[in-house]
Structure formats: structure tokens, C-alpha cells
Design a protein around this motif. Structure first.
Motif, PDB file in Angstrom:
ATOM      1  N   VAL A  32      44.929  52.655-131.883  1.00 24.93           N
ATOM      2  CA  VAL A  32      43.633  52.850-131.236  1.00 24.93           C
ATOM      3  C   VAL A  32      43.271  54.330-131.175  1.00 24.93           C
ATOM      4  O   VAL A  32      42.106  54.697-131.329  1.00 24.93           O
ATOM      5  N   GLN A  35      41.561  55.260-134.321  1.00 25.66           N
ATOM      6  CA  GLN A  35      40.235  54.645-134.418  1.00 25.66           C
ATOM      7  C   GLN A  35      39.226  55.326-133.499  1.00 25.66           C
ATOM      8  O   GLN A  35      38.124  55.659-133.915  1.00 25.66           O
ATOM      9  N   ILE A  36      39.600  55.511-132.234  1.00 26.16           N
ATOM     10  CA  ILE A  36      38.668  56.120-131.283  1.00 26.16           C
ATOM     11  C   ILE A  36      38.428  57.590-131.623  1.00 26.16           C
ATOM     12  O   ILE A  36      37.334  58.109-131.409  1.00 26.16           O
ATOM     13  N   GLU A  72      30.943  51.481-131.357  1.00 28.25           N
ATOM     14  CA  GLU A  72      32.347  51.255-131.690  1.00 28.25           C
ATOM     15  C   GLU A  72      33.258  51.972-130.696  1.00 28.25           C
ATOM     16  O   GLU A  72      34.261  51.419-130.234  1.00 28.25           O
ATOM     17  N   THR A  73      32.904  53.190-130.349  1.00 30.70           N
ATOM     18  CA  THR A  73      33.704  53.966-129.403  1.00 30.70           C
ATOM     19  C   THR A  73      33.782  53.254-128.061  1.00 30.70           C
ATOM     20  O   THR A  73      34.848  53.201-127.433  1.00 30.70           O
ATOM     21  N   TYR A  75      33.713  50.089-127.567  1.00 36.00           N
ATOM     22  CA  TYR A  75      34.674  48.995-127.744  1.00 36.00           C
ATOM     23  C   TYR A  75      36.112  49.497-127.572  1.00 36.00           C
ATOM     24  O   TYR A  75      36.907  48.890-126.853  1.00 36.00           O
ATOM     25  N   TRP A  76      36.440  50.610-128.232  1.00 32.63           N
ATOM     26  CA  TRP A  76      37.806  51.146-128.144  1.00 32.63           C
ATOM     27  C   TRP A  76      38.140  51.574-126.725  1.00 32.63           C
ATOM     28  O   TRP A  76      39.267  51.387-126.261  1.00 32.63           O
TER      29      TRP A  76
END
Length: 117
Positions: A32, A35-36, A72-73, A75-76
């Protein structure tokens, strides 16, 4: 696009995301955090890139990409909260800032499209 609150917020947010990534990596969390880190810093990169867009459609496209990265951020961030990597207070701070950026992006996109009323 002149120096704006949106650009300033996106840089401040990216700094906070990078600090969060450092913390997550110190906790040996890499999935994560990677991703973030990418999504959270891409917001500001696309906002800055829009400054030198090749016309209005390109400008709008860059801001729309920034908006998608902000979503998206978010969500993370929620995933980090639900897996106890961050506490509720930290989540609220980061998610509120991310939400402010999303609202400003939506307004900017609508204005650029001529949809502002």
C-alpha cells in the motif's frame, strides 16, 4: 495557472503522503505504501503539468487525471485505516485535505469546461 491554493495544497498533501510512506516502510508495509505514494504525489504532478497544457482539452485532461489520482488516494487511506496502519485522527487529517483538493479540482474542471454557474 498562477500559483494557486490548489497547487499549494497539492504540494503540502504530497509532502504528507511522502512522510506517511516513510512511516509505512518503517513498519515493513510496502504494498500500500508504494501505491499511495504514487497516487498521492501524482495529484500535484498533474496539477503542475496542467500549467503548461497544450490547450484547454489537455488542461482539462490533466486536471481529470489529478482527480482520479485523488480518488485512488482516498481509497488507499481508507484501507490503511481499516488495517490499523493509521489511526482515525491521521486518516481524517489526510482524507479531509484530499477531499478539499478533489472539490477544488471539480470546480476547476467545471470552470474550464464552461459549466460553472
Amino acid at each position: 495557472m498562477a500559483e494557486s491554493r490548489l497547487r499549494t495544497l497539492s504540494i503540502d498533501f504530497a509532502v504528507q503522503i511522502l512522510n506517511l510512506v516513510k512511516f509505512l516502510k518503517s513498519q515493513h508495509e510496502t504494498i500500500v505504501s508504494n501505491q499511495i505514494g504514487r497516487a498521492g504525489t501524482s495529484i500535484g504532478a498533474n496539477i503542475h503539468e496542467a500549467q503548461y497544457a497544450h490547450g484547454k482539452p489537455d488542461f482539462i485532461a490533466k486536471l481529470q487525471i489529478a482527480l482520479k489520482e485523488a480518488n485512488e488516494t482516498s481509497y488507499w487511506l481508507e484501507l490503511l485505516l481499516k488495517t490499523n496502519y493509521i489511526d482515525e485522527t491521521r486518516y481524517q487529517e489526510l482524507d479531509n485535505l484530499c477531499s478539499q483538493i478533489r472539490v477544488m479540482l471539480i470546480k476547476s474542471i467545471n470552470t474550464a469546461k464552461g459549466e460553472e454557474k
